[in-house]
Design a protein around this motif. Structure first.
Motif, PDB file in Angstrom:
ATOM      1  N   GLY A   1       0.799  -1.208   0.000  1.00  0.00           N
ATOM      2  CA  GLY A   1       0.000   0.000   0.000  1.00  0.00           C
ATOM      3  C   GLY A   1       0.836   1.263   0.000  1.00  0.00           C
ATOM      4  N   VAL A   2       2.159   1.098   0.004  1.00  0.00           N
ATOM      5  CA  VAL A   2       3.089   2.236  -0.015  1.00  0.00           C
ATOM      6  C   VAL A   2       3.917   2.099  -1.290  1.00  0.00           C
ATOM      7  CG1 VAL A   2       4.891   3.500   1.217  1.00  0.00           C
ATOM      8  CG2 VAL A   2       3.150   2.232   2.511  1.00  0.00           C
ATOM      9  N   GLY A   3       3.567   2.859  -2.312  1.00  0.00           N
ATOM     10  CA  GLY A   3       4.128   2.658  -3.645  1.00  0.00           C
ATOM     11  C   GLY A   3       5.642   2.704  -3.720  1.00  0.00           C
ATOM     12  N   PHE A   4       6.252   3.727  -3.160  1.00  0.00           N
ATOM     13  CA  PHE A   4       7.709   3.840  -3.239  1.00  0.00           C
ATOM     14  C   PHE A   4       8.391   2.687  -2.501  1.00  0.00           C
ATOM     15  CE2 PHE A   4      11.853   5.370  -1.724  1.00  0.00           C
ATOM     16  CZ  PHE A   4      12.434   5.716  -2.924  1.00  0.00           C
ATOM     17  N   PHE A   5       7.830   2.298  -1.355  1.00  0.00           N
ATOM     18  CA  PHE A   5       8.379   1.183  -0.584  1.00  0.00           C
ATOM     19  C   PHE A   5       8.270  -0.119  -1.365  1.00  0.00           C
ATOM     20  CE2 PHE A   5       7.797  -1.710   3.278  1.00  0.00           C
ATOM     21  CZ  PHE A   5       9.159  -1.805   3.531  1.00  0.00           C
ATOM     22  N   ASP A   6       7.145  -0.339  -2.040  1.00  0.00           N
ATOM     23  CA  ASP A   6       7.012  -1.519  -2.903  1.00  0.00           C
ATOM     24  C   ASP A   6       8.130  -1.544  -3.940  1.00  0.00           C
ATOM     25  OD1 ASP A   6       4.687  -2.073  -1.520  1.00  0.00           O
ATOM     26  OD2 ASP A   6       3.348  -1.798  -3.234  1.00  0.00           O
ATOM     27  N   HIS A   7       8.396  -0.395  -4.539  1.00  0.00           N
ATOM     28  CA  HIS A   7       9.450  -0.283  -5.550  1.00  0.00           C
ATOM     29  C   HIS A   7      10.807  -0.639  -4.966  1.00  0.00           C
ATOM     30  CE1 HIS A   7      11.760   1.161  -8.912  1.00  0.00           C
ATOM     31  NE2 HIS A   7      12.172   2.259  -8.299  1.00  0.00           N
ATOM     32  N   MET A   8      11.085  -0.201  -3.741  1.00  0.00           N
ATOM     33  CA  MET A   8      12.369  -0.510  -3.105  1.00  0.00           C
ATOM     34  C   MET A   8      12.482  -2.008  -2.797  1.00  0.00           C
ATOM     35  SD  MET A   8      14.111   2.299  -3.022  1.00  0.00           S
ATOM     36  CE  MET A   8      13.327   2.562  -4.620  1.00  0.00           C
TER      37      MET A   8
ATOM     38  N   THR B   1      21.595  10.409   5.069  1.00  0.00           N
ATOM     39  CA  THR B   1      20.666  11.481   5.396  1.00  0.00           C
ATOM     40  C   THR B   1      19.936  11.925   4.138  1.00  0.00           C
ATOM     41  OG1 THR B   1      22.380  13.169   5.112  1.00  0.00           O
ATOM     42  CG2 THR B   1      22.062  12.303   7.334  1.00  0.00           C
ATOM     43  N   PHE B   2      18.800  12.548   4.357  1.00  0.00           N
ATOM     44  CA  PHE B   2      17.963  13.037   3.267  1.00  0.00           C
ATOM     45  C   PHE B   2      17.723  14.531   3.454  1.00  0.00           C
ATOM     46  CE2 PHE B   2      17.016   8.563   3.836  1.00  0.00           C
ATOM     47  CZ  PHE B   2      17.083   8.080   2.539  1.00  0.00           C
ATOM     48  N   SER B   3      17.639  15.238   2.354  1.00  0.00           N
ATOM     49  CA  SER B   3      17.421  16.680   2.420  1.00  0.00           C
ATOM     50  C   SER B   3      15.940  17.035   2.434  1.00  0.00           C
ATOM     51  CB  SER B   3      18.100  17.371   1.234  1.00  0.00           C
ATOM     52  OG  SER B   3      17.533  16.929   0.008  1.00  0.00           O
ATOM     53  N   ARG B   4      15.082  16.058   2.191  1.00  0.00           N
ATOM     54  CA  ARG B   4      13.641  16.282   2.212  1.00  0.00           C
ATOM     55  C   ARG B   4      12.985  15.232   3.098  1.00  0.00           C
ATOM     56  NH1 ARG B   4      12.867  15.745  -3.784  1.00  0.00           N
ATOM     57  NH2 ARG B   4      11.030  14.611  -3.085  1.00  0.00           N
ATOM     58  N   GLN B   5      11.808  15.564   3.619  1.00  0.00           N
ATOM     59  CA  GLN B   5      11.086  14.633   4.492  1.00  0.00           C
ATOM     60  C   GLN B   5      10.328  13.567   3.710  1.00  0.00           C
ATOM     61  OE1 GLN B   5       8.630  17.025   7.069  1.00  0.00           O
ATOM     62  NE2 GLN B   5      10.351  17.572   8.390  1.00  0.00           N
ATOM     63  N   LYS B   6      10.095  13.805   2.441  1.00  0.00           N
ATOM     64  CA  LYS B   6       9.317  12.854   1.656  1.00  0.00           C
ATOM     65  C   LYS B   6       9.911  12.642   0.272  1.00  0.00           C
ATOM     66  CE  LYS B   6       4.738  13.398   3.785  1.00  0.00           C
ATOM     67  NZ  LYS B   6       4.536  11.987   4.181  1.00  0.00           N
ATOM     68  N   ILE B   7       9.752  11.422  -0.230  1.00  0.00           N
ATOM     69  CA  ILE B   7       9.967  11.105  -1.638  1.00  0.00           C
ATOM     70  C   ILE B   7       8.588  10.739  -2.163  1.00  0.00           C
ATOM     71  CG2 ILE B   7      11.117   9.598  -3.307  1.00  0.00           C
ATOM     72  CD1 ILE B   7      13.237   9.053  -1.105  1.00  0.00           C
ATOM     73  N   GLY B   8       7.983  11.626  -2.905  1.00  0.00           N
ATOM     74  CA  GLY B   8       6.569  11.448  -3.234  1.00  0.00           C
ATOM     75  C   GLY B   8       5.765  11.496  -1.953  1.00  0.00           C
TER      76      GLY B   8
ATOM     77  N   GLY C   1      25.771  12.196  -2.469  1.00  0.00           N
ATOM     78  CA  GLY C   1      24.571  12.140  -3.284  1.00  0.00           C
ATOM     79  C   GLY C   1      23.702  13.353  -3.025  1.00  0.00           C
ATOM     80  N   GLU C   2      22.859  13.671  -3.984  1.00  0.00           N
ATOM     81  CA  GLU C   2      21.989  14.842  -3.868  1.00  0.00           C
ATOM     82  C   GLU C   2      20.512  14.498  -4.015  1.00  0.00           C
ATOM     83  OE1 GLU C   2      23.296  17.747  -6.683  1.00  0.00           O
ATOM     84  OE2 GLU C   2      25.341  17.803  -5.902  1.00  0.00           O
ATOM     85  N   ASN C   3      20.177  13.630  -4.953  1.00  0.00           N
ATOM     86  CA  ASN C   3      18.792  13.295  -5.224  1.00  0.00           C
ATOM     87  C   ASN C   3      18.298  12.275  -4.194  1.00  0.00           C
ATOM     88  OD1 ASN C   3      16.703  11.438  -6.527  1.00  0.00           O
ATOM     89  ND2 ASN C   3      16.673  13.209  -7.896  1.00  0.00           N
ATOM     90  N   ASN C   4      17.238  12.610  -3.482  1.00  0.00           N
ATOM     91  CA  ASN C   4      16.766  11.758  -2.395  1.00  0.00           C
ATOM     92  C   ASN C   4      16.286  10.390  -2.872  1.00  0.00           C
ATOM     93  OD1 ASN C   4      16.664  13.437   0.313  1.00  0.00           O
ATOM     94  ND2 ASN C   4      16.142  14.825  -1.349  1.00  0.00           N
ATOM     95  N   HIS C   5      15.656  10.334  -4.032  1.00  0.00           N
ATOM     96  CA  HIS C   5      15.245   9.052  -4.609  1.00  0.00           C
ATOM     97  C   HIS C   5      16.482   8.189  -4.858  1.00  0.00           C
ATOM     98  CE1 HIS C   5      12.300   6.809  -7.399  1.00  0.00           C
ATOM     99  NE2 HIS C   5      13.425   6.102  -7.396  1.00  0.00           N
ATOM    100  N   HIS C   6      17.506   8.770  -5.435  1.00  0.00           N
ATOM    101  CA  HIS C   6      18.732   8.024  -5.725  1.00  0.00           C
ATOM    102  C   HIS C   6      19.412   7.552  -4.448  1.00  0.00           C
ATOM    103  CE1 HIS C   6      19.109  10.354  -9.789  1.00  0.00           C
ATOM    104  NE2 HIS C   6      18.126   9.473  -9.793  1.00  0.00           N
ATOM    105  N   ILE C   7      19.406   8.388  -3.418  1.00  0.00           N
ATOM    106  CA  ILE C   7      20.032   8.009  -2.147  1.00  0.00           C
ATOM    107  C   ILE C   7      19.327   6.785  -1.561  1.00  0.00           C
ATOM    108  CG2 ILE C   7      20.374   8.741   0.248  1.00  0.00           C
ATOM    109  CD1 ILE C   7      20.831  11.607  -0.905  1.00  0.00           C
TER     110      ILE C   7
END
Length: 197
Positions: free
Chosen positions: A32-39, A120-127, A156-162
């Motif tokens: 039910g968590v799309g990005f997590f499914d992808h990971m 670490t991440f620079s944003r609180q959310k990825i999507g 790294g800079e892009n949170n998705h990539h990290i």
């Protein structure tokens, strides 16, 4: 047959997880968590571990319980599938690039859980995905698999990539660690004679 199935039900989540350590990387993931499914699909694909996850959680509250409990159940399934860990390589490592990002992951399936997480991440959310849950998943997985797990993003800079480099690094390190050593296929890879913790 290095397979396991775990069912976990609480007031917050209901999960069924299956793994086959000698699979082909097949994934059937639904949390039910799309990005997590992808990971998790990346973990299956690059570890060559077949992973099935069916999770229902209290997503109307947030994603925390679903992600953490998936880590718990997946860790338990991996540990159960390893049995006494006879014949495994035990150690695995990966230096995982993804575009501008580079993450180092190292594993010891020692039976003694420990997580070092230097990402670490620079944003609180990825999507819609809460980035703080990456660490929560790795902590739950390491604790329940009996895994010493080190994850460090070197840059790294892009949170998705990290995030994705960490999950792919986990996959590649797991692939190496759970592999059977043909020269010691009947031995437990410890001078203690046990990887029970």
């Amino acid at each position: 047959m290095r397979k396991a199935a775990i069912a976990r039900k609480t007031k917050e989540t209901a999960l069924e997880v299956r793994v086959d350590l000698d699979g082909t990387g097949h994934a059937n993931i639904s949390t039910g968590v799309g990005f997590f499914d992808h990971m998790l699909e990346q973990v299956a694909r690059h570890s060559l571990i077949d992973i099935d996850v069916a999770a229902q959680g209290d997503l109307h509250i947030d994603q925390h319980h679903t992600v953490e409990d998936t880590g718990i159940a997946l860790g338990q399934a991996i540990r159960q599938a390893l049995g006494d860990a006879r014949g495994i390589i035990r150690f695995g490592e990966a230096l995982q690039p993804m575009d501008e990002t580079l993450t180092r992951v190292a594993i010891d399936l020692s039976g003694r859980p420990y997580l070092v997480f230097k990402t670490t991440f620079s944003r609180q959310k990825i999507g819609e995905f809460d980035t703080e849950l990456v660490r929560e998943f790795f902590q739950a997985l390491a604790t329940n698999a009996g895994m010493n797990l080190h994850v460090e993003t070197l840059y790294g800079e892009n949170n998705h990539h990290i995030a994705e480099s960490a999950f792919k690094g986990l996959a590649r390190a797991l692939r190496a660690a759970v592999a059977i050593d043909p020269r010691r296929s009947r031995e437990i890879p410890s001078t203690k004679g046990s990887l029970a913790g």
